[in-house]
Every structure is written in structure tokens, then in C-alpha cells.
Design an enzyme around this catalytic site. Structure first.
Site, mmCIF file in Angstrom:
data_model
loop_
_atom_site.group_PDB
_atom_site.id
_atom_site.type_symbol
_atom_site.label_atom_id
_atom_site.label_comp_id
_atom_site.label_asym_id
_atom_site.label_seq_id
_atom_site.Cartn_x
_atom_site.Cartn_y
_atom_site.Cartn_z
ATOM 1 N N CYS A 68 10.617 -1.296 9.541
ATOM 2 C CA CYS A 68 9.160 -1.345 9.354
ATOM 3 C C CYS A 68 8.789 -2.351 8.269
ATOM 4 C CB CYS A 68 8.637 0.046 8.999
ATOM 5 S SG CYS A 68 6.858 0.076 8.709
ATOM 6 N N CYS A 72 5.943 -1.303 5.978
ATOM 7 C CA CYS A 72 6.324 -0.332 4.942
ATOM 8 C C CYS A 72 7.152 -0.998 3.841
ATOM 9 C CB CYS A 72 7.177 0.791 5.527
ATOM 10 S SG CYS A 72 6.679 1.379 7.138
ATOM 11 N N ASP A 73 8.076 -1.856 4.218
ATOM 12 C CA ASP A 73 9.101 -2.283 3.264
ATOM 13 C C ASP A 73 9.048 -3.760 2.856
ATOM 14 O OD1 ASP A 73 10.121 0.289 3.311
ATOM 15 O OD2 ASP A 73 11.441 -0.122 5.003
#
Ligand code: NAP
Length: 316
Positions: free
Chosen positions: A133, A136-137
Site C-alpha cells: 500500500c 499507507c507507507d
């Protein structure tokens, strides 16, 4: 055992539905599948869930949501749903370890699973440089080198997104041709920060056990292997909705995502609602999943109220 409502899945969608239904005195049963807490338990720090200015660890966030639902009376049980009968009322669920469960309403929030390459070094380095992701990261790779694996729209989108942070972004794809739509391809092709390694199959994620340092790829034409140096490996080869147990029973799209009436969580089966990634191949965020979990709880509550009013008027 018979329940007003049973929630399947304990990601942000299922747990939010559980908080709302428990607070509405519906005493929901929540069935935790094989991955309690869902995909967020596979990430480390979550920095984009509102309300946590310093971020929060994924497993802790999910644990908090579960405690919040339990506080209002939701019951949690571990189990694997093998069969659902949605043709009769109440619905019937066959659950390994729990036996048969009856439910007046059902909320399916079993999520989706990011596909992995299943190569050495990949699974064990999730959170240590391997991610599924970018949203997200990506932030954790400021000024670092990253690779994206895949040739679809997700890979193109994530590659473009990662150029905001990373010093170098490389797309690795197993063919010369990309699967992505033309507009997404063009955006990636026109981005100077993106480099390409085409017709190459990833064979290993290289790490020292603490962090990723490269990805080994094989050239599909020559068979030659090389290691591409990188700090991060983003695997973007698609997701699979966890809907095997409802296939053929509830309307889904070709990829298996449950179809809902737009703006609601209603499926084609009255009393059966779907929320979170199981019905969303587009946004796939914890906060959007939680939002649809709230919608499912409210849709479910209104449905049960409607049924109760119908029963009452028929009894007159
Ligand atoms: P996808 O379209 O299924 O593409 C997956 C990519 O990963 C393909 O290029 C595929 O290669 C590659 N791949 C699959 N298995 C692999 C393996 N084992 N090893 C190496 N490569 C592998 O998945 P997606 O990109 O996640 O998109 C899913 C859906 O969401 C699509 O309908 C897409 O249009 C949509 N989406 C839309 C947007 C947008 O419009 N903004 C953004 C993201 C996603 P091959 O091509 O060789 O099969």
C-alpha cells in the site's frame, strides 16, 4: 444460536459496524476470521487515520476498535464461515468450530487480500521494506529508492504517488506491454522520476533480515538475473476480495467484489449488507472502510425496524 445481526470480518469496516450496532442495543455477533483485524495488522504505523496526530500502530488501532465494540456489548467469536444460506429467513451460517448460526441480518465485511508474488524474502519483509500500500507507507520512503511491481492501474498510480517522496521510483513488470489504461500509462511514462524494468520477473526480495536492500529479477528473454538496489518494494499486482463463501449467492462483479446499490451498503439480498474492501476496489482505505461500516450498521438498523413495523401491522 440466533442473532439479530452477525458481522463477518474484523477490519475497520466490520468493527465500526459493530460499534454502531452495539450502541444501538443490537448485540451483534462478530465473527473473526483467519486474520483478525484485517490488513491493518500487516502494516506498522498508520499515519493517515484521523484522530491520531502522532500516528498509531495498525494492530493497536484495530485492538482499540475491538475494545470499543466490546464495551457496548458486541460479542466476538473466532471461526471460519464455510457455508451461507441466504435464501431462507433467518439466514443460516455454517461456521467451523461454532456450528450453525442463525442471523436475521448479515453484514459482510470480510475485506480483500493484496496478492503477493510469493517469492523468497517477500512475506517476511512486510513492514521492513515490503509493502502492498503506497498510500499507507509511501511517506516512510522519503528520499529513498523504491520499486513498484506490477503493470496495472494500481502500479502506475502508486508509482506516480511515490515520486512525491522517493528519490527514485522504478516500475518492474513481467511483460513489455502494460495492462494499465492508456491515461495511467501516459502519466507514468511522462514522469521523469520513474524508471522502467520491463519483461523482468522478480524472483527474490533481498534483505539482511532487518531491512530490504534489493530485488532480484530475471530477464524473461535472456534468463539473466540481476539485483536492483532498492530500499522499498511495493507489490501492486492486484487484490482479491474475500468473497468465495458468497459466490453465486450474492451479486458480485467479475473480480468477485460484492455489488451494492450506490450510496448504500444494500446488496441484492434484502437484509444482507456489504461494507469495506469487500465491495470497494477503488479507495481501499481504513477510513473509507470505517465509513461504509457505519453506513452498513445504519442500513441494517433501518431494515430491522422496517421488518418489525411490518410484523406489527400484520399482527393487527
Ligand atoms: P490488475 O489490473 O489486475 O493488474 C495487475 C498487474 O500485476 C498486471 O500488470 C499483472 O501482470 C501483474 N501481475 C499479476 N500477478 C503477477 C505476478 N504473480 N507476478 C508479477 N506480476 C503480476 O490490478 P490493479 O492494477 O490492482 O487494478 C485492479 C482494478 O482496479 C483494475 O480494474 C483497475 O483499472 C482498477 N484501478 C483503477 C484505478 C484508477 O482508475 N485510478 C487505480 C487503481 C486500480 P500482467 O499484465 O502480465 O497480467
Amino acid at each position: 444460536m440466533s442473532y439479530k445481526t452477525v458481522i463477518l470480518g474484523t477490519g475497520p469496516a466490520g468493527l465500526t459496524a459493530a460499534v454502531y450496532l452495539a450502541r444501538a442495543n443490537m448485540e451483534p455477533l462478530v465473527i473473526e476470521g483467519p486474520e483478525p483485524g484485517g490488513q491493518l495488522t500487516l502494516t506498522t504505523e498508520v499515519e493517515n487515520y484521523p484522530g491520531f496526530p502522532d500516528g498509531i500502530m495498525g494492530p493497536e488501532l484495530m485492538d482499540n476498535m475491538k475494545k470499543q465494540a466490546e464495551r457496548f456489548g458486541a460479542t466476538f467469536k473466532r471461526g471460519w464461515v464455510t457455508e451461507v444460506d441466504v435464501n431462507n429467513r433467518p439466514f443460516k451460517l455454517a461456521v467451523d468450530e461454532l456450528g450453525e448460526i442463525e442471523a436475521e441480518t448479515l453484514i459482510v465485511s470480510t475485506g480483500a487480500t493484496a496478492k503477493l508474488l510469493e517469492i523468497p524474502g517477500e512475506r517476511e519483509n512486510i513492514g521492513k521494506g515490503v509493502s502492498t500500500c503506497a498510500t499507507c507507507d509511501g511517506f516512510f520512503f522519503k528520499g529513498k529508492k523504491v520499486v513498484i511491481i506490477g503493470g496495472g492501474d494500481s502500479a502506475m498510480e502508486e508509482a506516480n504517488f511515490l515520486t512525491k517522496f522517493a528519490s527514485e521510483v522504478r516500475i518492474i513488470h513481467r511483460r513489455h506491454e502494460l495492462r494499465a489504461s492508456k491515461i495511467m500509462q501516459d502519466r507514468a511514462r511522462n514522469n521523469d522520476t520513474i524508471n522502467w524494468s520491463l519483461n523482468k520477473t522478480p524472483v527474490e526480495v533481498v534483505s539482511d533480515g532487518m531491512k530490504v536492500s534489493g530485488v532480484k529479477v530475471k530477464d524473461n528473454e535472456t534468463g539473466a538475473e540481476e539485483t536492483i538496489e532498492t530500499d522499498g518494494v511495493f507489490v501492486a499486482i492486484g487484490h482479491r476480495p474475500n468473497t468465495d463463501f458468497v459466490q453465486g449467492k450474492v451479486d458480485t462483479d467479475e473480480a468477485g467484489y460484492i455489488l451494492v446499490t450506490p450510496g448504500t451498503t444494500d446488496t441484492n439480498i434484502p437484509g444482507l449488507f456489504a461494507c469495506g474492501d469487500v465491495q470497494d476496489s477503488k479507495y481501499r482505505q481504513a477510513v473509507t472502510a470505517a465509513g461504509t461500516g457505519c453506513m452498513a450498521a445504519m442500513d441494517c438498523e433501518r431494515y430491522l425496524e422496517g421488518q418489525a413495523a411490518l410484523d406489527w401491522s400484520q399482527s393487527l
